[in-house]
Write a protein that holds these residues in place. Structure first.
Motif, PDB file in Angstrom:
ATOM      1  N   LEU A 144       0.827  -1.213   0.000  1.00  0.00           N
ATOM      2  CA  LEU A 144       0.000   0.000   0.000  1.00  0.00           C
ATOM      3  C   LEU A 144       0.859   1.260   0.000  1.00  0.00           C
ATOM      4  O   LEU A 144       0.356   2.365  -0.106  1.00  0.00           O
ATOM      5  CB  LEU A 144      -0.902   0.019   1.245  1.00  0.00           C
TER       6      LEU A 144
ATOM      7  N   GLY B  98      -0.184  -0.940  -7.819  1.00  0.00           N
ATOM      8  CA  GLY B  98      -1.036  -1.503  -6.763  1.00  0.00           C
ATOM      9  C   GLY B  98      -1.060  -3.017  -6.859  1.00  0.00           C
ATOM     10  O   GLY B  98      -0.928  -3.574  -7.946  1.00  0.00           O
TER      11      GLY B  98
ATOM     12  N   ALA C  84      -4.866   2.774   3.551  1.00  0.00           N
ATOM     13  CA  ALA C  84      -4.382   2.770   2.163  1.00  0.00           C
ATOM     14  C   ALA C  84      -4.306   4.191   1.617  1.00  0.00           C
ATOM     15  O   ALA C  84      -3.336   4.562   0.959  1.00  0.00           O
ATOM     16  CB  ALA C  84      -5.306   1.926   1.294  1.00  0.00           C
TER      17      ALA C  84
ATOM     18  N   THR D 218      -7.716  -0.526  -3.559  1.00  0.00           N
ATOM     19  CA  THR D 218      -6.567  -0.327  -4.451  1.00  0.00           C
ATOM     20  C   THR D 218      -6.962   0.611  -5.588  1.00  0.00           C
ATOM     21  O   THR D 218      -6.193   1.497  -5.975  1.00  0.00           O
ATOM     22  CB  THR D 218      -6.090  -1.690  -5.006  1.00  0.00           C
TER      23      THR D 218
ATOM     24  N   SER E 124      -7.141   4.177  -4.546  1.00  0.00           N
ATOM     25  CA  SER E 124      -5.890   4.824  -4.137  1.00  0.00           C
ATOM     26  C   SER E 124      -5.056   5.288  -5.331  1.00  0.00           C
ATOM     27  O   SER E 124      -3.842   5.493  -5.204  1.00  0.00           O
ATOM     28  CB  SER E 124      -5.089   3.901  -3.216  1.00  0.00           C
TER      29      SER E 124
END
Lengths: 293, 245
Positions: free
Chosen positions: A178, B81, B102, B154, B157
Motif C-alpha cells: 500500500l 497496486g 491505504a 486499491t 488509491s
C-alpha cells in the motif's frame, strides 16, 4: 473526615500515585511497540539503563537537571534508533534475541566501567528537582507528566502512525504494497518508546534518591511485558488499567508478613504466573497469524 | 512508451531458477492475463514486479523509471497496486480503517486530489456496498466481500498499474461478476491491469492479451482468441490429450 484524608496514611497514597505515574508512560510506549506493533523488542530495559545513567551522570557532573534530562533523552534516542535499525534488518525472533544481547552488553558496560558508574554500588544521593522535593509535590509532578503522556497515547491511537504500525504487524507485505514504509513506522514507534523510557528514568532514581544497577536486571523487564500482555496487547486503556491494578498488587504485597528476602522472589513468581495466565488466555490473539503470499 | 517493461528478468532462489529470461511489455490501459499451471512462477513474477523479491538479473521499467532496485513501498507510491491471492485486508482493523490506511499511505499530492479523506473512505465503501459495515472488523466479512473491499481500496488509491493475483479465487459467481465489473471500471479509467487467473473463460472475457508462463518462462503471448486453440497451451495447461476450453 474521610479515611482518604488521614494524614499519616497520605505518604503511602502519594507513593502509590508516584509509582503508577512513573511506570505508566513507559508502559504505554511498550504497549505501542510490542502490543500494537507485535515487535518482539526486549531492549527497553537496556534503553532505560543508558537513559538513567546518562541523566544522572550528567546531573552529577553539571548540577543541571535540564542538561541531565537532555543527556538522558539523547542516550535513549540513540539506542532506540539502534534497536529500530535492528528491527528492520532482523525478523521478529531475531530481534528478540538480538535485543537481549544488546541489553546484556550495555549492562556489562555499566557494571564494569566502575570509574564512571561506580559499578554495583550505583549512584547514591540523587537529588530531586528543587520544586518537587516533598512526597506530595513529587507525586503531583509525576502525575502531571503521566497525564500528558496518557493524553498523547490516547491521541496517538487514532493517528495514521498507529494504523500503519497495526497494518505492518498484521501483514507486512500487504502494508508495504500500500506504500507503508516499515522503516519510517518503526523508527517513529521506537523513538516514542525511547522518550517514554527517558521520562520514566528521569523520575525513577530521583524518587528513590538512588540509581542502582539492580533496578535494571532483566527480571525488571518482566513487569513491563506482563502488563502489556495482561492489559490486552495494543490497547491503551487496557495498559492503563493493568498498570494501575498490578502496581497496586505489587505495592500491596509489602504488607504481607514476610521478610524482604522472601517478598522479592514471591513477587517475581506471582508476576510470572500472571504473565503465563495472560499469555495462555490470549494465545490466539497475542500475535496475529502470519500470512504468506 | 509502455507503462511497464520487463527485460530479461531471471530469478534464482536456493539454487533453483524460478524465472528464466522473462521479457514483456505492457501498454497503458491494457488488461493482461497471466496464466500457467501451478508452480509456473506467476505469483513469483508478481512478487518481483512489486519489489518483494529482487531479480538475479534483468531490469524493470515503470513508465521511464528503472524500478529494479526500488522498494515495495516506493513502487506503491509510484503507482503500482497489488491485490494479493490471500486477501490483503487487515482483519483486526475496521473496514473504514482498512481504506483509511491505504489512502493515508499515498503521496501528499495524490492525497490532496482525493479531497476529503472521510468522503473518499465512504465513497470506497459505497462502491462495493459495504458502507453499512464501516465500523465492523474486516475479519467478519466473507471472502468475496474482502476481495471486493481490497480491489476497491486499491482502485480508489489512484494506482496506475494493478497486479491482481487470482481476484476471483474463493469468490461466488455473483461476486466474480462484481470483480469483473470493477476491472471493467479500471479499464474505462485507462488503468493498466495484470491479472493472474485460473478461470480461463473469465480471462477471455476481460483481457486484451494473455501471457502464458511455464516453468518460469513466457512461452506464449497473444489475444485470448488467438492463443486459446494453441496446441502448446493445451499441452502445458491441460495436458497433451485435453480438449480445448
Amino acid at each position: 473526615m474521610p479515611r482518604f484524608y488521614n494524614l499519616p496514611e497520605m505518604p503511602f497514597f502519594f507513593h502509590l500515585i508516584t509509582v503508577i505515574a512513573i511506570a505508566l508512560p513507559a508502559q504505554l510506549g511498550y504497549t505501542f511497540v510490542f502490543g500494537r506493533g507485535k515487535i518482539l523488542h526486549f531492549g527497553p530495559i537496556g534503553v532505560s539503563t543508558v537513559a538513567a545513567y546518562g541523566t544522572f551522570l550528567t546531573l552529577n557532573a553539571t548540577g543541571s537537571f535540564l542538561l541531565g534530562l537532555c543527556a538522558g533523552v539523547l542516550m535513549a534516542l540513540a539506542f532506540s534508533l539502534l534497536f529500530a535499525w535492528l528491527s528492520f534488518r532482523l525478523d521478529s525472533d531475531g530481534l528478540g534475541i538480538m535485543s537481549i544481547a544488546v541489553y546484556l552488553a550495555l549492562f556489562a558496560v555499566v557494571l564494569n566501567w566502575t570509574s564512571l558508574t561506580r559499578g554495583a554500588l550505583g549512584l547514591p544521593r540523587i537529588p530531586r528537582v528543587p520544586f518537587a522535593d516533598s512526597a506530595m509535590s513529587f507525586a503531583l509532578l509525576t502525575t502531571g507528566a503521566c497525564v500528558l503522556w496518557t493524553l498523547f497515547f490516547l491521541w496517538l491511537d487514532r493517528t495514521k502512525l498507529a494504523r500503519q504500525v497495526s497494518a505492518l504487524a498484521e501483514g507486512e507485505w500487504h502494508a508495504k504494497a500500500l506504500g507503508i514504509s516499515r522503516a519510517g513506522a518503526h523508527i517513529a514507534a521506537f523513538v516514542i518508546l525511547g522518550l517514554t523510557l527517558a521520562s520514566d528514568n528521569f523520575f525513577y532514581a530521583q524518587y528513590y534518591h538512588l540509581l542502582h544497577p539492580s533496578d535494571y536486571y532483566f527480571p525488571a523487564f518482566v513487569s513491563l511485558l506482563m502488563i502489556t500482555v495482561a492489559g490486552k496487547p495494543g490497547s491503551t486503556p487496557g495498559a492503563i488499567i493493568a498498570t494501575i491494578l498490578l502496581s497496586l498488587l505489587k505495592e500491596g504485597l509489602r504488607f504481607l508478613p514476610f521478610p524482604s528476602a522472601v517478598l522479592g522472589p514471591l513477587r517475581l513468581m506471582l508476576f510470572g504466573i500472571i504473565l503465563l495466565a495472560a499469555v495462555w488466555i490470549q494465545r490466539d490473539t497475542l500475535f496475529p497469524k502470519k500470512r504468506t503470499i | 512508451m509502455p507503462i511497464l517493461s520487463v527485460t530479461h528478468l531471471s530469478l534464482t532462489l536456493n539454487s533453483q531458477q524460478i524465472l528464466k529470461n522473462v521479457t514483456f511489455s505492457v501498454e497503458q490501459g491494457e488488461v493482461i492475463g497471466l496464466i500457467g499451471p501451478n508452480g509456473s512462477g506467476k505469483t513469483t513474477l508478481f512478487n518481483v514486479l512489486s519489489g518483494f523479491l529482487k531479480p538475479t538479473s534483468g531490469v524493470m521499467h515503470f513508465r521511464d523509471a528503472d524500478i529494479t532496485s526500488v522498494s515495495p513501498a516506493q513502487r506503491a507510491r509510484l503507482g503500482i497496486g497489488r491485490v494479493f491471492q490471500n486477501f490483503g485486508i487487515f482483519r483486526e482493523m475496521t473496514l473504514e480503517e482498512n481504506v483509511l490506511v491505504a489512502l493515508e499511505a499515498l503521496p501528499k499530492e495524490q492525497r490532496m486530489l482525493l479531497g476529503s479523506i472521510k468522503d473518499a473512505v465512504k465513497g470506497t465503501l459505497d462502491m462495493v456496498g459495504l458502507s453499512h459495515h464501516a465500523k465492523k472488523k474486516a475479519g467478519s466479512l466473507s471472502g468475496g466481500q474482502m476481495r471486493l473491499l481490497e480491489i476497491a481500496r486499491t482502485l480508489k488509491s489512484g494506482k496506475e498499474l494493478f497486479l491482481l493475483d487470482e481476484p476471483t479465487a474463493g469468490v461466488s459467481p455473483k461476486m466474480t461478476r462484481q470483480v469483473a465489473d470493477l476491472i471493467g471500471e479500471l479499464k474505462k479509467e485507462g488503468k493498466t491491469v495484470l491479472i493472474i487467473e485460473h478461470d480461463l473463460p473469465f480471462i477471455s472475457q476481460i483481457c486484451d492479451r494473455v501471457l502464458v508462463l511455464d516453468v518460469g518462462e513466457v512461452v506464449l503471448s497473444g489475444a485470448p482468441r488467438e492463443i486459446k486453440h494453441d496446441k502448446k497451451l493445451q499441452e502445458i495447461y491441460f495436458g497433451a490429450d485435453a480438449a480445448p476450453y
